[in-house]
Design a protein around this motif. Sequence first.
Motif, short mmCIF file in Angstrom:
data_model
loop_
_atom_site.label_atom_id
_atom_site.label_comp_id
_atom_site.label_asym_id
_atom_site.label_seq_id
_atom_site.Cartn_x
_atom_site.Cartn_y
_atom_site.Cartn_z
N SER A 55 0.96 -1.00 0.07
CA SER A 55 -0.26 0.22 -0.03
C SER A 55 0.98 1.26 -0.23
O SER A 55 1.25 1.89 1.00
CB SER A 55 -0.80 -0.14 1.27
N PRO A 56 1.45 1.87 -1.23
CA PRO A 56 2.26 2.96 -1.20
C PRO A 56 1.69 4.05 -0.61
O PRO A 56 0.23 4.30 -0.65
CB PRO A 56 2.48 3.11 -2.75
N GLY A 57 2.22 4.83 0.07
CA GLY A 57 1.91 5.86 0.88
C GLY A 57 1.23 5.74 2.26
O GLY A 57 0.52 6.72 3.01
N ARG A 58 0.81 4.63 2.37
CA ARG A 58 0.19 3.89 3.75
C ARG A 58 1.05 4.15 4.92
O ARG A 58 2.31 4.08 4.82
CB ARG A 58 -0.59 2.92 3.68
N ARG A 59 0.42 3.92 6.37
CA ARG A 59 1.31 3.86 7.24
C ARG A 59 2.24 2.67 7.23
O ARG A 59 3.38 2.84 7.54
CB ARG A 59 0.32 3.86 8.49
N PHE A 60 1.78 1.59 6.72
CA PHE A 60 2.56 0.39 6.61
C PHE A 60 3.04 0.16 5.34
O PHE A 60 2.32 0.24 4.28
CB PHE A 60 1.79 -0.74 7.14
N SER A 61 4.45 0.34 5.24
CA SER A 61 5.12 0.27 3.85
C SER A 61 5.80 -1.16 3.61
O SER A 61 6.46 -1.39 2.84
CB SER A 61 5.96 1.36 3.72
N SER A 62 5.10 -2.25 4.15
CA SER A 62 5.70 -3.57 4.06
C SER A 62 5.64 -3.97 2.70
O SER A 62 4.71 -3.58 1.77
CB SER A 62 4.95 -4.50 5.00
N ALA A 63 6.57 -4.89 2.28
CA ALA A 63 6.40 -5.34 0.71
C ALA A 63 5.39 -6.14 0.76
O ALA A 63 4.71 -6.73 1.68
CB ALA A 63 7.64 -6.36 0.70
N TRP A 64 4.65 -6.27 -0.57
CA TRP A 64 3.42 -6.61 -1.09
C TRP A 64 3.35 -8.26 -0.38
O TRP A 64 2.02 -8.51 0.22
CB TRP A 64 2.79 -6.55 -2.14
N PRO A 65 4.18 -9.12 -0.57
CA PRO A 65 3.81 -10.48 -0.04
C PRO A 65 3.63 -10.58 1.53
O PRO A 65 3.31 -11.53 1.93
CB PRO A 65 4.96 -11.30 -0.53
N ARG A 66 4.06 -9.50 2.18
CA ARG A 66 4.13 -9.66 3.49
C ARG A 66 2.94 -8.70 4.38
O ARG A 66 2.97 -8.67 5.73
CB ARG A 66 5.44 -9.03 4.04
N TRP A 67 1.81 -8.28 3.63
CA TRP A 67 1.15 -7.28 4.04
C TRP A 67 -0.15 -7.41 3.53
O TRP A 67 -0.47 -8.05 2.41
CB TRP A 67 1.71 -6.00 4.25
N PHE A 68 -1.11 -6.58 3.91
CA PHE A 68 -2.57 -6.66 3.18
C PHE A 68 -2.64 -5.64 2.12
O PHE A 68 -1.71 -4.77 1.94
CB PHE A 68 -3.66 -6.26 4.42
N TYR A 69 -3.45 -5.71 1.17
CA TYR A 69 -3.20 -4.83 0.07
C TYR A 69 -3.83 -3.42 0.39
O TYR A 69 -3.43 -2.62 -0.14
CB TYR A 69 -4.27 -5.36 -0.91
N THR A 70 -4.91 -3.73 1.46
CA THR A 70 -5.23 -2.30 1.83
C THR A 70 -5.48 -2.19 3.53
O THR A 70 -5.41 -3.38 3.86
CB THR A 70 -6.67 -1.99 1.23
N GLU A 71 -5.60 -1.12 4.10
CA GLU A 71 -5.66 -1.20 5.30
C GLU A 71 -7.15 -1.17 5.73
O GLU A 71 -7.58 -1.26 7.14
CB GLU A 71 -5.05 0.04 5.98
N ASP A 72 -8.10 -1.58 5.11
CA ASP A 72 -9.33 -1.88 5.53
C ASP A 72 -9.53 -2.97 6.37
O ASP A 72 -10.49 -3.09 7.17
CB ASP A 72 -10.19 -2.31 4.32
#
Length: 135
Positions: A55-72
């Motif tokens: 999620s570029p520009g979001r609070r969490f900038s983890s790499a995509w395989p390690r995080w959720f696509y949105t903060e929803d």
Amino acid sequence: YATLRPPQAVQATTDEAAIEEEHSSLLAAIDKDANGSISYDEMEAFLAAQRDPASPGRRFSSAWPRWFYTEDYFYDWRPATSEVVREMEAEMLEARIQDTMAYLDCCPRDGLVSANELLAALRQWHVVHHRLDVT
């Protein structure tokens, strides 16, 4: 799962040559022993090495395989410490590897993703997303 890329990073196409080129590039990047199939360990190494943020520009900038696509996903709760974030990243990465292997390894289910299984998944993804783009 089919593209092994972050969301929005792949443009859908019906150009078979472009799909086959993408397939060759992915297979070369993942199949480190060049035996024509992708093992769990190879998938893990490939996904763990990804650096594009989920999620570029979001609070969490983890790499995509390690995080959720949105903060929803979080609603009102957010991880309070970097330790909790790291723990969640490890769990997400493991789930992403397992889900990706389960999605791609289909015929036969042998714990490996063959070159043909990867190509079939890429073709299917491109057709579906091309149709979504034109409707």
